[in-house]
Design an enzyme around this catalytic site. Structure first.
Site, mmCIF file in Angstrom:
data_model
loop_
_atom_site.group_PDB
_atom_site.id
_atom_site.type_symbol
_atom_site.label_atom_id
_atom_site.label_comp_id
_atom_site.label_asym_id
_atom_site.label_seq_id
_atom_site.Cartn_x
_atom_site.Cartn_y
_atom_site.Cartn_z
ATOM 1 N N THR A 157 0.842 -1.206 0.000
ATOM 2 C CA THR A 157 0.000 0.000 0.000
ATOM 3 C C THR A 157 0.876 1.254 0.000
ATOM 4 O O THR A 157 0.556 2.249 -0.665
ATOM 5 C CB THR A 157 -0.964 -0.003 1.209
ATOM 6 O OG1 THR A 157 -1.450 -1.332 1.411
ATOM 7 C CG2 THR A 157 -2.138 0.929 0.969
ATOM 8 N N ASP A 201 2.091 4.898 6.682
ATOM 9 C CA ASP A 201 2.428 3.469 6.657
ATOM 10 C C ASP A 201 1.167 2.643 6.433
ATOM 11 O O ASP A 201 0.037 3.157 6.540
ATOM 12 C CB ASP A 201 3.079 3.091 8.012
ATOM 13 C CG ASP A 201 3.863 1.791 7.953
ATOM 14 O OD1 ASP A 201 3.821 1.102 6.908
ATOM 15 O OD2 ASP A 201 4.516 1.462 8.956
ATOM 16 N N GLY A 202 1.362 1.375 6.137
ATOM 17 C CA GLY A 202 0.256 0.421 6.059
ATOM 18 C C GLY A 202 0.064 -0.263 7.401
ATOM 19 O O GLY A 202 0.723 0.070 8.387
ATOM 20 N N ALA A 203 -0.839 -1.249 7.450
ATOM 21 C CA ALA A 203 -1.054 -2.029 8.674
ATOM 22 C C ALA A 203 -1.702 -3.354 8.277
ATOM 23 O O ALA A 203 -2.189 -3.514 7.150
ATOM 24 C CB ALA A 203 -1.942 -1.267 9.649
ATOM 25 N N ASP A 204 -1.703 -4.297 9.225
ATOM 26 C CA ASP A 204 -2.266 -5.623 8.943
ATOM 27 C C ASP A 204 -3.621 -5.844 9.597
ATOM 28 O O ASP A 204 -4.427 -6.633 9.119
ATOM 29 C CB ASP A 204 -1.292 -6.712 9.410
ATOM 30 C CG ASP A 204 0.022 -6.596 8.671
ATOM 31 O OD1 ASP A 204 -0.014 -6.465 7.438
ATOM 32 O OD2 ASP A 204 1.081 -6.602 9.322
ATOM 33 N N GLY A 253 3.588 -5.760 10.720
ATOM 34 C CA GLY A 253 4.763 -6.612 10.715
ATOM 35 C C GLY A 253 4.781 -7.760 9.731
ATOM 36 O O GLY A 253 5.739 -8.533 9.710
ATOM 37 N N ARG A 254 3.723 -7.881 8.891
ATOM 38 C CA ARG A 254 3.769 -8.931 7.865
ATOM 39 C C ARG A 254 5.062 -8.832 7.065
ATOM 40 O O ARG A 254 5.697 -9.838 6.754
ATOM 41 C CB ARG A 254 2.542 -8.802 6.938
ATOM 42 C CG ARG A 254 2.551 -9.749 5.755
ATOM 43 C CD ARG A 254 1.778 -9.187 4.589
ATOM 44 N NE ARG A 254 2.214 -7.845 4.218
ATOM 45 C CZ ARG A 254 3.320 -7.579 3.536
ATOM 46 N NH1 ARG A 254 4.101 -8.546 3.133
ATOM 47 N NH2 ARG A 254 3.667 -6.325 3.261
ATOM 48 N N GLY A 255 5.467 -7.581 6.772
ATOM 49 C CA GLY A 255 6.681 -7.364 5.986
ATOM 50 C C GLY A 255 7.958 -7.380 6.809
ATOM 51 O O GLY A 255 9.050 -7.200 6.277
ATOM 52 N N GLU A 269 9.660 0.711 11.662
ATOM 53 C CA GLU A 269 8.400 1.446 11.454
ATOM 54 C C GLU A 269 7.964 2.107 12.754
ATOM 55 O O GLU A 269 7.594 3.288 12.773
ATOM 56 C CB GLU A 269 7.318 0.479 10.945
ATOM 57 C CG GLU A 269 7.565 0.016 9.519
ATOM 58 C CD GLU A 269 6.626 -1.071 9.051
ATOM 59 O OE1 GLU A 269 6.506 -1.256 7.833
ATOM 60 O OE2 GLU A 269 6.014 -1.756 9.882
#
Ligand code: 5RP
Length: 236
Positions: free
Chosen positions: A36, A86-89, A100-102, A108
């Site tokens: 994203t 940032d993105g998120a899960d 933290g998937r990545g 971050e």
């Protein structure tokens, strides 16, 4: 374009518009990691061009360099950033989050902590609307030499399965940008108090950081759907 991909793109476009119309001055912008954020980088070039960019991972830094950016600063030299995006899960009703998937959540969080404003961009599958966290495992970054101690220590958290994250491109575990391992904690019951759970995990020797981002690290979340976006604000 597939539904979730379109939803991410819509969130990225909306976040870019939101930053441009609501922030008079952005000198330094922190950038998270993930698909994203890459969409945000692609759709928000005019905003990024004349800013100092602080990337949260090798992945984001390399992506920026490949796109021709040279206005990049290492986090070690950035005392504060004006905006962090940032993105998120997983995002709860209260805007507590799992990231933290990545595998980039340590840096971050480090940049989010020094940001004046934090904006997250997600597709709708990540917004649960629940008052607790339950959907995704909680990643923790651990010092390799302390692995056995951490695996013992997490047993004190209750009913949780601890899985060392393995690399798919080489034999052995994932090694983060910081030279550490990641353990994914699969809890069998919802996490009702994310900030408390974060503190409990952090007390285990060898744990450097957790992927729990309590809502105090969140100002806005832009949720993308295939045909619309919704802007959520903490405390609103
Ligand atoms: C990386 C992350 C990412 O921000 C998160 O996994 C979201 O990624 P994507 O935008 O690809 O869904 O926490 O550590």
């Amino acid at each position: 374009m597939e539904g979730l991909d379109q939803a991410k793109l819509n969130a990225a476009v909306k976040a870019c518009e939101f930053l441009k119309s609501n922030f008079n001055f952005i000198g330094i912008i922190g950038l998270g990691t993930g698909s994203t954020i890459k969409k945000f980088i692609n759709v928000c070039k005019d905003l990024l061009e004349n800013k100092i960019i602080v990337p949260s991972s090798f992945d984001t830094a390399i992506y920026l360099v490949n796109m021709g950016y040279s206005n990049i600063r290492d986090p070690i030299t950035a005392r504060s950033v004006d905006v962090y995006i940032d993105g998120a899960d997983e995002v709860s009703e209260k805007l507590d989050m799992v990231k933290g998937r990545g595998g980039a959540f340590l840096r971050e969080k480090s940049i989010a902590l020094r940001a004046k404003t934090r904006v997250y961009v997600i597709d709708h599958s990540k917004f649960t609307g629940k008052p607790y966290l339950y959907l995704k495992p909680i990643p923790i970054e651990v010092i390799p030499a302390a692995l056995p101690v951490v695996l013992d220590g997490v047993k004190s958290l209750g009913n949780v399965e601890a899985v060392l994250r393995m690399d798919s491109s080489k034999d052995g575990p994932v090694v983060t940008d910081n030279g550490n391992f990641i353990i994914d904690l699969r809890f069998t019951s919802p996490i009702l108090e994310p900030a408390v759970m974060h503190e409990r995990i952090k007390r285990i020797h060898g744990v450097v950081e957790t992927g729990i981002f309590p809502s105090f690290l969140v100002d806005y979340v832009v949720v993308g759907y295939p045909d619309k976006t919704v802007l959520l604000q903490r405390g609103a």
